[in-house]
Scaffold this motif. Sequence first.
Motif, mmCIF file in Angstrom:
data_model
loop_
_atom_site.group_PDB
_atom_site.id
_atom_site.type_symbol
_atom_site.label_atom_id
_atom_site.label_comp_id
_atom_site.label_asym_id
_atom_site.label_seq_id
_atom_site.Cartn_x
_atom_site.Cartn_y
_atom_site.Cartn_z
ATOM 1 N N TRP A 189 -4.767 -12.915 1.528
ATOM 2 C CA TRP A 189 -3.933 -12.181 2.289
ATOM 3 C C TRP A 189 -3.177 -11.261 1.176
ATOM 4 O O TRP A 189 -1.886 -11.172 1.096
ATOM 5 N N GLY A 190 -4.042 -10.477 0.322
ATOM 6 C CA GLY A 190 -3.360 -9.739 -0.920
ATOM 7 C C GLY A 190 -2.556 -8.627 -0.349
ATOM 8 O O GLY A 190 -1.678 -8.190 -0.894
ATOM 9 N N PHE A 191 -3.015 -8.018 0.906
ATOM 10 C CA PHE A 191 -2.024 -6.885 1.359
ATOM 11 C C PHE A 191 -0.618 -7.485 1.899
ATOM 12 O O PHE A 191 0.312 -6.992 1.349
ATOM 13 N N ALA A 192 -0.732 -8.397 2.639
ATOM 14 C CA ALA A 192 0.388 -8.984 3.168
ATOM 15 C C ALA A 192 1.431 -9.533 2.151
ATOM 16 O O ALA A 192 2.576 -9.513 2.500
ATOM 17 N N LEU A 193 0.716 -10.061 1.138
ATOM 18 C CA LEU A 193 1.732 -10.780 0.235
ATOM 19 C C LEU A 193 1.967 -9.634 -0.884
ATOM 20 O O LEU A 193 2.543 -10.580 -2.081
ATOM 21 N N GLY A 194 1.387 -8.758 -0.685
ATOM 22 C CA GLY A 194 1.542 -7.809 -1.914
ATOM 23 C C GLY A 194 3.101 -7.212 -1.996
ATOM 24 O O GLY A 194 3.893 -7.266 -1.061
#
Length: 197
Positions: A104-109
């Motif tokens: 979930w790199g985008f959502a947790l970025g």
Amino acid sequence: MSNTAGRPLRADAERSVRAILAAAERVLAANPGASMEQVAEAAGVTRTTVHRRFANRQALVEALAAEAAAKLAEAIEDGYPETAPPLVALHRATANVLRVKGAWGFALGPAVLQSEQAARTHAEIARRCVELLGRAQGEGVIAADADLEWVRRVFYALIGEALHGGEHGTETPDQDPDVLATRIVDTLLHGVGPRLG
């Protein structure tokens, strides 16, 4: 999972929302400026379906951030932070967090503005993290005079570096989360100086 009105979704609607959110993570990770139409195509649903579930792009991103935060909270809980021995819980939770953050790199970025719901979940995660570090401190694993909020911030930074701090800033997603977790916990607890004794 519930819709924006707070009512539980039917099973088919919930599957649709999960498919949309999973597609949104993939599409937005590759292209943060992607449209709702591109997300719909990747999810295999119509644009109308996406708009029925999410009023606009911002609502979609906020729901994505909330879903990812919830996954992160589940990852922490799966480490049994209140009942497992502190070092076991710390290692397991770290490996789980690495897996979730990798997926979930985008959502947790940092580029995602957190919704109120996601922000509350992240605040609760931070509180649980300090509690776990306090258990470790109580067992003498962390120095008695250590500032646990500082330790938490260092811990978070180590996780971030493990995921995104490869050579020239390249990510290292293929590394085994358990191996990375061992390195993170070892560095957190022992630093990089020579071992004495």
